[in-house]
Design a protein around this motif. Structure first.
Motif, mmCIF file in Angstrom:
data_model
loop_
_atom_site.group_PDB
_atom_site.id
_atom_site.type_symbol
_atom_site.label_atom_id
_atom_site.label_comp_id
_atom_site.label_asym_id
_atom_site.label_seq_id
_atom_site.Cartn_x
_atom_site.Cartn_y
_atom_site.Cartn_z
ATOM 1 N N GLU A 14 0.829 -1.209 0.000
ATOM 2 C CA GLU A 14 0.000 0.000 0.000
ATOM 3 C C GLU A 14 0.864 1.260 0.000
ATOM 4 O OE1 GLU A 14 0.733 -1.036 4.326
ATOM 5 O OE2 GLU A 14 0.212 -2.146 2.488
ATOM 6 N N GLU A 15 2.109 1.145 0.460
ATOM 7 C CA GLU A 15 3.005 2.294 0.465
ATOM 8 C C GLU A 15 3.504 2.651 -0.931
ATOM 9 O OE1 GLU A 15 6.113 1.468 3.247
ATOM 10 O OE2 GLU A 15 4.833 1.871 4.993
ATOM 11 N N LEU A 16 3.260 1.785 -1.891
ATOM 12 C CA LEU A 16 3.732 2.007 -3.263
ATOM 13 C C LEU A 16 2.663 2.629 -4.145
ATOM 14 C CD1 LEU A 16 5.606 -1.382 -3.779
ATOM 15 C CD2 LEU A 16 6.477 0.760 -2.813
ATOM 16 N N LYS A 17 1.538 3.008 -3.562
ATOM 17 C CA LYS A 17 0.425 3.542 -4.346
ATOM 18 C C LYS A 17 0.840 4.754 -5.170
ATOM 19 C CE LYS A 17 -4.285 5.384 -3.952
ATOM 20 N NZ LYS A 17 -5.389 5.755 -3.033
ATOM 21 N N GLY A 18 1.569 5.690 -4.555
ATOM 22 C CA GLY A 18 1.976 6.882 -5.279
ATOM 23 C C GLY A 18 2.876 6.558 -6.458
ATOM 24 N N LEU A 19 3.792 5.623 -6.274
ATOM 25 C CA LEU A 19 4.696 5.233 -7.346
ATOM 26 C C LEU A 19 3.942 4.637 -8.521
ATOM 27 C CD1 LEU A 19 7.562 4.686 -8.466
ATOM 28 C CD2 LEU A 19 7.512 2.504 -7.234
ATOM 29 N N VAL A 20 3.098 3.634 -8.269
ATOM 30 C CA VAL A 20 2.433 2.954 -9.376
ATOM 31 C C VAL A 20 1.404 3.857 -10.054
ATOM 32 C CG1 VAL A 20 2.894 0.683 -8.393
ATOM 33 C CG2 VAL A 20 0.735 1.803 -7.885
ATOM 34 N N GLU A 21 0.722 4.689 -9.291
ATOM 35 C CA GLU A 21 -0.231 5.606 -9.918
ATOM 36 C C GLU A 21 0.487 6.621 -10.795
ATOM 37 O OE1 GLU A 21 -2.639 7.316 -6.864
ATOM 38 O OE2 GLU A 21 -3.937 5.544 -6.684
ATOM 39 N N GLY A 22 1.661 7.077 -10.360
ATOM 40 C CA GLY A 22 2.413 8.029 -11.153
ATOM 41 C C GLY A 22 2.957 7.443 -12.433
ATOM 42 N N LEU A 23 3.217 6.135 -12.441
ATOM 43 C CA LEU A 23 3.768 5.489 -13.628
ATOM 44 C C LEU A 23 2.705 5.026 -14.612
ATOM 45 C CD1 LEU A 23 6.629 3.430 -11.959
ATOM 46 C CD2 LEU A 23 6.888 5.376 -13.503
ATOM 47 N N GLY A 24 1.487 4.878 -14.165
ATOM 48 C CA GLY A 24 0.412 4.531 -15.084
ATOM 49 C C GLY A 24 0.074 3.052 -15.106
ATOM 50 N N ALA A 25 -0.657 2.665 -16.162
ATOM 51 C CA ALA A 25 -1.270 1.339 -16.209
ATOM 52 C C ALA A 25 -0.266 0.199 -16.254
ATOM 53 C CB ALA A 25 -2.201 1.251 -17.421
ATOM 54 N N GLY A 26 0.970 0.463 -16.678
ATOM 55 C CA GLY A 26 1.957 -0.609 -16.762
ATOM 56 C C GLY A 26 2.561 -0.999 -15.435
ATOM 57 N N ALA A 27 2.249 -0.271 -14.376
ATOM 58 C CA ALA A 27 2.825 -0.540 -13.060
ATOM 59 C C ALA A 27 1.754 -1.034 -12.100
ATOM 60 C CB ALA A 27 3.473 0.720 -12.499
ATOM 61 N N LYS A 28 2.136 -1.971 -11.260
ATOM 62 C CA LYS A 28 1.247 -2.444 -10.203
ATOM 63 C C LYS A 28 2.091 -2.760 -8.985
ATOM 64 C CE LYS A 28 -0.340 -5.763 -12.745
ATOM 65 N NZ LYS A 28 -1.134 -6.931 -13.188
ATOM 66 N N ALA A 29 1.438 -2.960 -7.860
ATOM 67 C CA ALA A 29 2.132 -3.249 -6.609
ATOM 68 C C ALA A 29 1.628 -4.559 -6.032
ATOM 69 C CB ALA A 29 1.927 -2.112 -5.605
ATOM 70 N N GLY A 30 2.505 -5.259 -5.328
ATOM 71 C CA GLY A 30 2.112 -6.503 -4.700
ATOM 72 C C GLY A 30 3.117 -6.905 -3.640
ATOM 73 N N MET A 31 2.907 -8.088 -3.088
ATOM 74 C CA MET A 31 3.844 -8.673 -2.151
ATOM 75 C C MET A 31 4.996 -9.309 -2.923
ATOM 76 S SD MET A 31 2.567 -8.139 0.906
ATOM 77 C CE MET A 31 3.259 -9.402 2.003
ATOM 78 N N PRO A 32 6.158 -9.525 -2.286
ATOM 79 C CA PRO A 32 7.287 -10.118 -3.008
ATOM 80 C C PRO A 32 6.962 -11.441 -3.695
ATOM 81 C CG PRO A 32 8.057 -9.180 -0.962
ATOM 82 C CD PRO A 32 6.555 -9.061 -0.932
ATOM 83 N N ALA A 33 6.208 -12.319 -3.055
ATOM 84 C CA ALA A 33 5.867 -13.595 -3.691
ATOM 85 C C ALA A 33 5.059 -13.378 -4.967
ATOM 86 C CB ALA A 33 5.089 -14.474 -2.716
ATOM 87 N N GLU A 34 4.204 -12.377 -4.971
ATOM 88 C CA GLU A 34 3.419 -12.069 -6.164
ATOM 89 C C GLU A 34 4.313 -11.534 -7.274
ATOM 90 O OE1 GLU A 34 -0.907 -10.627 -4.717
ATOM 91 O OE2 GLU A 34 0.738 -9.423 -3.910
ATOM 92 N N ALA A 35 5.288 -10.706 -6.922
ATOM 93 C CA ALA A 35 6.196 -10.161 -7.930
ATOM 94 C C ALA A 35 7.043 -11.258 -8.560
ATOM 95 C CB ALA A 35 7.091 -9.091 -7.303
#
Length: 242
Positions: free
Chosen positions: A68-89
């Motif tokens: 949830e702390e990565l919301k600003g990063l992924v929203e700023g980068l657009g649709a190609g970015a998403k956030a998850g847990m390390p296992a998901e990545a």
């Protein structure tokens, strides 16, 4: 959700700044299928390099134990970015960038070593004496490539993006020719080929130094660390064939 922090504000500013680099769609423009990339550790290096890949057209999952702390990063980068847990990545990525402090490698190995087997792992970590203690001693004795391979056995490791500060990468990505060269090392030819492509898409020129045992030549504290050279000049600096 956690309150705003300087780190989150930095990530948001980073995402907005990367948007001005003009790297968007490189993978698609050159006809290559985008590669899914997972990132473990979305700090300075992970956020910077991951942002360049998003702008180049690659889908990227940034990860943290608190996505949830990565919301600003992924929203700023657009649709190609998403956030998850390390296992998901790890499950998401055709390649996985590890961009965490080196002292975290033993813990990361216990938690995710099995999942990383067979994966292309881009290892951007550096060992420092003040922070990493006994692990630094191990790196000095055995080499950083061999030490990373010990903690992630079976992973297809390529050392890359460790030879400069993140600010250097952000400032030089996509610069006019000659582009900045990124030294890399690995034992798996197919993994090297993928990482070379991803380095190029991020706006740099890859320079293959050799196998993992040769990664010490551009590790922190070595003569090959901290340069902003073109590929021919970096090859000359490292004593490689033109």
């Amino acid at each position: 959700m956690r309150s705003d922090t300087p780190h989150r504000r930095h990530l948001l500013g980073l995402a907005l700044g990367l948007g001005a680099l003009g790297l968007g769609g490189r993978a698609e423009a050159e006809g290559a299928a985008p590669a899914r990339i997972g990132i473990i550790g979305a700090g300075h290096i992970g956020g910077t390099i991951g942002g360049l890949w998003v702008k180049a057209g690659h889908p990227v999952m940034f990860s943290s134990r608190h996505p949830e702390e990565l919301k600003g990063l992924v929203e700023g980068l657009g649709a190609g970015a998403k956030a998850g847990m390390p296992a998901e990545a790890i499950a998401f990525g055709e390649a996985v960038l590890i961009a965490v402090p080196y002292k975290a490698y033993p813990e990361l190995s216990k938690a995710y070593g099995e999942a990383l087997k067979g994966r292309v792992v881009i290892d951007a970590g550096n060992a420092t004496q003040a922070r990493d203690g006994d692990l630094y001693t191990e790196v000095r004795a055995n080499g950083i490539g061999a030490t990373s391979a010990k903690y992630f056995p079976g992973a297809r490791i390529v050392r890359a993006f460790n030879a400069a500060n993140y600010k250097v990468f952000a400032q030089n990505a996509g610069r006019p020719a000659p582009r900045m060269a990124i030294p890399i090392a690995g034992d798996d030819e197919a993994a090297l080929d993928l990482v070379k492509r991803l380095i190029s898409d991020a706006g740099f020129d890859p320079v293959v130094v050799g196998s993992l045992k040769d990664a010490d030549t551009f590790a922190m504290g070595s003569a090959g660390f901290g340069h902003e050279l073109s590929a021919p000049d970096l090859r000359a600096k490292l004593g490689l064939a033109p």
